[in-house]
Motif scaffolding. Structure first.
Motif, PDB file in Angstrom:
ATOM      1  N   ASP A   4      -7.665   6.774  59.066  1.00  0.00           N
ATOM      2  CA  ASP A   4      -6.604   6.373  59.653  1.00  0.00           C
ATOM      3  C   ASP A   4      -6.558   4.868  59.877  1.00  0.00           C
ATOM      4  OD1 ASP A   4      -6.008   9.045  59.808  1.00  0.00           O
ATOM      5  OD2 ASP A   4      -6.409   9.314  61.948  1.00  0.00           O
ATOM      6  N   ASN A   5      -7.502   4.290  60.151  1.00  0.00           N
ATOM      7  CA  ASN A   5      -7.745   2.871  60.384  1.00  0.00           C
ATOM      8  C   ASN A   5      -7.309   1.964  59.222  1.00  0.00           C
ATOM      9  OD1 ASN A   5      -8.068   3.284  63.073  1.00  0.00           O
ATOM     10  ND2 ASN A   5     -10.329   2.972  63.059  1.00  0.00           N
ATOM     11  N   LEU A   6      -8.332   2.665  57.768  1.00  0.00           N
ATOM     12  CA  LEU A   6      -8.010   1.959  56.693  1.00  0.00           C
ATOM     13  C   LEU A   6      -6.645   2.068  56.018  1.00  0.00           C
ATOM     14  CD1 LEU A   6     -11.103   3.485  54.705  1.00  0.00           C
ATOM     15  CD2 LEU A   6     -10.699   1.027  55.553  1.00  0.00           C
ATOM     16  N   ILE A   7      -5.856   2.947  56.402  1.00  0.00           N
ATOM     17  CA  ILE A   7      -4.342   3.164  56.269  1.00  0.00           C
ATOM     18  C   ILE A   7      -3.444   2.156  56.917  1.00  0.00           C
ATOM     19  CG2 ILE A   7      -2.212   4.585  56.396  1.00  0.00           C
ATOM     20  CD1 ILE A   7      -4.259   7.186  56.113  1.00  0.00           C
ATOM     21  N   LYS A   8      -3.837   2.143  58.242  1.00  0.00           N
ATOM     22  CA  LYS A   8      -3.001   0.825  58.754  1.00  0.00           C
ATOM     23  C   LYS A   8      -3.478  -0.318  58.488  1.00  0.00           C
ATOM     24  CE  LYS A   8      -2.852   3.714  63.198  1.00  0.00           C
ATOM     25  NZ  LYS A   8      -3.795   3.971  64.460  1.00  0.00           N
ATOM     26  N   ILE A   9      -4.501  -0.630  58.267  1.00  0.00           N
ATOM     27  CA  ILE A   9      -5.007  -2.001  57.493  1.00  0.00           C
ATOM     28  C   ILE A   9      -4.397  -2.169  56.134  1.00  0.00           C
ATOM     29  CG2 ILE A   9      -6.927  -3.330  56.478  1.00  0.00           C
ATOM     30  CD1 ILE A   9      -8.910  -2.011  58.787  1.00  0.00           C
ATOM     31  N   ALA A  10      -4.055  -1.074  55.373  1.00  0.00           N
ATOM     32  CA  ALA A  10      -3.525  -1.314  53.952  1.00  0.00           C
ATOM     33  C   ALA A  10      -2.158  -1.618  54.112  1.00  0.00           C
ATOM     34  CB  ALA A  10      -3.916   0.032  53.129  1.00  0.00           C
ATOM     35  N   GLU A  11      -1.466  -0.677  55.134  1.00  0.00           N
ATOM     36  CA  GLU A  11       0.052  -1.095  55.307  1.00  0.00           C
ATOM     37  C   GLU A  11       0.281  -2.511  55.745  1.00  0.00           C
ATOM     38  OE1 GLU A  11       1.694   3.076  56.973  1.00  0.00           O
ATOM     39  OE2 GLU A  11       0.571   2.031  58.369  1.00  0.00           O
ATOM     40  N   ILE A  12      -0.620  -3.061  56.700  1.00  0.00           N
ATOM     41  CA  ILE A  12      -0.264  -4.501  57.149  1.00  0.00           C
ATOM     42  C   ILE A  12      -0.618  -5.467  55.860  1.00  0.00           C
ATOM     43  CG2 ILE A  12      -1.509  -6.337  58.552  1.00  0.00           C
ATOM     44  CD1 ILE A  12      -2.355  -3.958  60.683  1.00  0.00           C
ATOM     45  N   ILE A  13      -1.711  -5.226  55.102  1.00  0.00           N
ATOM     46  CA  ILE A  13      -1.889  -6.153  54.157  1.00  0.00           C
ATOM     47  C   ILE A  13      -0.866  -5.884  52.992  1.00  0.00           C
ATOM     48  CG2 ILE A  13      -3.596  -6.625  52.080  1.00  0.00           C
ATOM     49  CD1 ILE A  13      -5.845  -5.859  54.120  1.00  0.00           C
ATOM     50  N   SER A  14      -0.565  -4.642  52.621  1.00  0.00           N
ATOM     51  CA  SER A  14       0.357  -4.587  51.679  1.00  0.00           C
ATOM     52  C   SER A  14       1.795  -4.743  52.077  1.00  0.00           C
ATOM     53  CB  SER A  14       0.330  -3.150  51.111  1.00  0.00           C
ATOM     54  OG  SER A  14       0.808  -2.271  51.892  1.00  0.00           O
ATOM     55  N   ARG A  40       7.651   1.722  50.082  1.00  0.00           N
ATOM     56  CA  ARG A  40       6.567   2.390  50.490  1.00  0.00           C
ATOM     57  C   ARG A  40       5.782   2.879  49.658  1.00  0.00           C
ATOM     58  NH1 ARG A  40       8.350   7.837  51.255  1.00  0.00           N
ATOM     59  NH2 ARG A  40      10.280   7.937  50.349  1.00  0.00           N
ATOM     60  N   ALA A  41       4.621   3.540  49.983  1.00  0.00           N
ATOM     61  CA  ALA A  41       3.852   4.281  49.147  1.00  0.00           C
ATOM     62  C   ALA A  41       3.797   5.542  49.525  1.00  0.00           C
ATOM     63  CB  ALA A  41       2.598   3.626  48.814  1.00  0.00           C
ATOM     64  N   LEU A  62      -5.632   4.288  48.365  1.00  0.00           N
ATOM     65  CA  LEU A  62      -5.448   3.028  49.183  1.00  0.00           C
ATOM     66  C   LEU A  62      -5.637   1.786  48.479  1.00  0.00           C
ATOM     67  CD1 LEU A  62      -6.484   4.202  52.673  1.00  0.00           C
ATOM     68  CD2 LEU A  62      -3.977   3.751  51.963  1.00  0.00           C
ATOM     69  N   CYS A  63      -7.081   1.841  47.658  1.00  0.00           N
ATOM     70  CA  CYS A  63      -7.335   0.493  46.799  1.00  0.00           C
ATOM     71  C   CYS A  63      -6.137   0.247  46.004  1.00  0.00           C
ATOM     72  CB  CYS A  63      -8.581   0.741  46.271  1.00  0.00           C
ATOM     73  SG  CYS A  63     -10.254   0.947  47.146  1.00  0.00           S
ATOM     74  N   HIS A  64      -5.675   1.009  45.432  1.00  0.00           N
ATOM     75  CA  HIS A  64      -4.466   0.533  44.298  1.00  0.00           C
ATOM     76  C   HIS A  64      -3.441   0.120  45.232  1.00  0.00           C
ATOM     77  CE1 HIS A  64      -5.862   2.557  40.585  1.00  0.00           C
ATOM     78  NE2 HIS A  64      -6.276   3.748  41.374  1.00  0.00           N
TER      79      HIS A  64
END
Length: 91
Positions: A4-14, A40-41, A62-64
């Motif tokens: 869940d935290n990785l998803i939030k980080i990926a949203e912020i970065i992307s 969105r993704a 998420l890496c993609h």
């Protein structure tokens, strides 16, 4: 770190919202699919697999979202499906 935290980080970065959906489809090889839209993704994760595989599949997609260039993001769903079809044909 929690996914869940990785998803939030990926949203912020992307700069894009990321939705995760458990979907019902059969398969042995394909565990997940990333659907890229302009704003969105959406990550579709095969429902009938272990939680460990689901986590792995989400993190891979998420890496993609973080590593792929902007040209690989589709402006609309029709273009996304067309690109997916071309990839499956090996073009």
């Amino acid at each position: 770190m929690r996914v869940d935290n990785l998803i939030k980080i990926a949203e912020i970065i992307s700069g894009k919202e990321i939705d995760i959906l458990d979907v019902d489809f059969e398969g042995q090889i394909i565990r997940s699919r990333l659907k890229r839209l302009a704003d969105r993704a959406v990550i579709h994760v095969r429902k009938n697999q272990s939680e460990n595989w689901k986590r792995f599949a989400v993190v891979k997609e998420l890496c993609h979202t973080l590593c792929d260039v902007d040209d690989e993001w589709a402006a609309d769903e029709e273009k996304a499906l067309h690109l997916h079809f071309l990839i499956l044909q090996g073009r």
